[in-house]
Design an enzyme around this catalytic site. Structure first.
Site, short mmCIF file in Angstrom:
data_model
loop_
_atom_site.label_atom_id
_atom_site.label_comp_id
_atom_site.label_asym_id
_atom_site.label_seq_id
_atom_site.Cartn_x
_atom_site.Cartn_y
_atom_site.Cartn_z
CD GLU A 36 -1.64 -2.45 1.51
OE1 GLU A 36 -0.48 -2.61 1.95
OE2 GLU A 36 -2.46 -3.38 1.41
CB SER A 37 3.79 2.51 1.89
OG SER A 37 4.70 1.46 1.82
CE1 TYR A 104 6.65 -10.60 3.11
CE2 TYR A 104 5.49 -12.70 3.18
CZ TYR A 104 5.76 -11.50 2.56
OH TYR A 104 5.12 -11.19 1.39
CE1 TYR A 105 13.50 -14.18 9.67
CE2 TYR A 105 13.67 -12.76 7.73
CZ TYR A 105 13.97 -13.94 8.39
OH TYR A 105 14.75 -14.88 7.78
CG ASN A 166 -0.69 -7.37 -3.58
OD1 ASN A 166 -0.11 -7.79 -4.59
ND2 ASN A 166 -0.50 -6.16 -3.11
CE LYS A 225 -2.25 -5.76 -10.45
NZ LYS A 225 -1.81 -5.25 -9.16
N GLY A 227 1.85 -9.65 -16.17
CA GLY A 227 3.31 -9.75 -16.17
C GLY A 227 3.91 -9.33 -17.49
CG ASP A 257 2.56 -2.92 -4.78
OD1 ASP A 257 1.49 -3.54 -4.75
OD2 ASP A 257 3.57 -3.26 -4.14
CG ASP A 293 9.00 -3.08 -3.16
OD1 ASP A 293 9.86 -3.90 -3.57
OD2 ASP A 293 8.18 -3.36 -2.27
O1 KDG Z 1 3.80 -5.86 -3.68
C1 KDG Z 1 5.09 -5.75 -3.12
C2 KDG Z 1 4.98 -6.13 -1.70
O2 KDG Z 1 4.69 -7.48 -1.64
C3 KDG Z 1 6.25 -5.88 -0.95
O3 KDG Z 1 6.57 -4.52 -0.97
C4 KDG Z 1 6.21 -6.32 0.46
O4 KDG Z 1 4.13 -5.70 1.34
C5 KDG Z 1 4.91 -6.58 1.06
C6 KDG Z 1 4.53 -7.93 1.34
O5 KDG Z 1 3.87 -8.07 2.31
O6 KDG Z 1 4.85 -8.86 0.61
#
Ligand code: KDG
Length: 315
Positions: A36-37, A104-105, A166, A225, A227, A257, A293
């Site tokens: 979102e950002s 992810y963390y 997403n 989208k 690709g 995004d 990004d």
């Molecule tokens: O769409 C890109 C995002 O996936 C990335 O910036 C990180 O928000 C993110 C995520 O949770 O994967």
């Protein structure tokens, strides 16, 4: 007042300096990520008034995230700092063939505690568009409930609700995602989704059929989208394929995004659906041509000069 408010988690993203397994990487670049950002940054770079609403830890990484987004021109005045939960972190990994993956963390992060109580509803009521992605719904039950409440609030207040599912398979199972995302997809005025996501959520493959199904469930504008195959966009009257803008790809994360930011900028500027689609495709391409990004996203002059070269598109 912002034209568009985006709501969701942003994280610190570490980008490795080489395309190999993380165990062999010694150096990383620290950047900001968050679906979102990213959209808010893309719009702000194009000169639109864009806000990002979220929670970060009251820690060094949280202050870094907010500082960077503010520097890109995003209104962060409604962001909350949480002294009890940390800012989320993610690490990108690039394979030698340029495939990207993320680690992810973020479990228990400040943003995962987001709920309807954190929203400044009077602030939100002034937006023309609210944009959220399915990642916000995936990070916790309270955030999921908040997204549903915001979707209903947008409808009640005549604010356009823009939604990108997403789907992130590392955050939830496909069945959990489908259950939570389908109602959001159906309540959105603007749906921006990947063709593979349409397949998972709707069981449909052909862009024309996907677009028709989404219009029948209430969407006014749809962007599928695709690709490297570009995109298929529709406003219910005109539907067309948009070719991908050719670039050398280095980091694919953030492409969707960036497309969303270009497409939504086109809508805010009351452009034709073809222009919205091309603006999305150009933004998506510029995002993947550089690391990070949003670092490759153009400013207004940059986008306009590319658009001027796209024959027959500009008004
Ligand atoms: O769409 C890109 C995002 O996936 C990335 O910036 C990180 O928000 C993110 C995520 O949770 O994967």
């Amino acid at each position: 007042m912002s034209d568009i408010v985006t709501i969701g988690e942003s994280l610190v993203a570490l980008i490795p300096d080489r395309h190999t397994k993380l165990r062999y990487v010694q150096s990383f670049t620290k950047t900001v990520a968050g679906a979102e950002s990213n959209v808010a940054v893309g719009l702000a770079k194009l000169g639109h008034r864009a806000s990002w609403l979220s929670k970060v830890g009251d820690d060094e990484l949280g202050h870094y995230v907010v500082r960077e987004l503010r520097a890109e021109g995003v209104d962060t005045s409604a962001v909350l700092f949480d002294p009890d939960h940390p800012t989320g972190l993610m690490i990108k990994e690039f394979s030698p063939s340029l495939e990207s993956s993320v680690h992810y963390y973020r479990a228990g992060s400040a943003a995962s505690t987001l709920s309807g109580d954190d929203i400044d509803w009077a602030y939100l009521a002034k937006a023309k568009i609210i944009h959220i992605s399915g990642i916000t719904a995936a990070i916790s039950a309270s955030a999921r409930e908040m997204v549903a409440t915001i979707a209903a609030f947008a409808k009640e207040h005549g604010i356009l609700f823009s939604f990108d599912p997403n789907i992130r398979r590392k955050l939830w199972s496909l069945s959990e995602a489908t259950k939570a995302l389908l109602p959001l997809l159906k309540s959105a005025d603007i749906v921006l989704l990947g063709d593979e996501e349409a397949n998972v959520l709707l069981g449909l493959e052909e862009p024309q059929v996907i677009v028709q199904a989404l219009h029948s469930s209430g969407a006014r504008w749809v962007g599928v989208k695709r690709g490297s195959h570009g995109a298929y966009v529709s406003d219910g009257e005109t539907a067309l394929s948009i070719p991908a803008h050719p670039v050398r790809v280095v980091d694919t994360i953030g492409a969707g995004d960036a497309f969303n930011a270009g497409f939504l900028a086109g809508l805010l500027e009351k452009r034709s659906i073809a222009e919205c689609g091309h603006m999305g495709a150009v933004m998506g391409a510029l995002a993947v041509a550089s690391y990070g990004d949003t670092e490759g996203l153009p400013d207004r002059r940059g986008l306009d000069s590319v658009m001027n070269n796209i024959q027959g598109v500009l008004r």
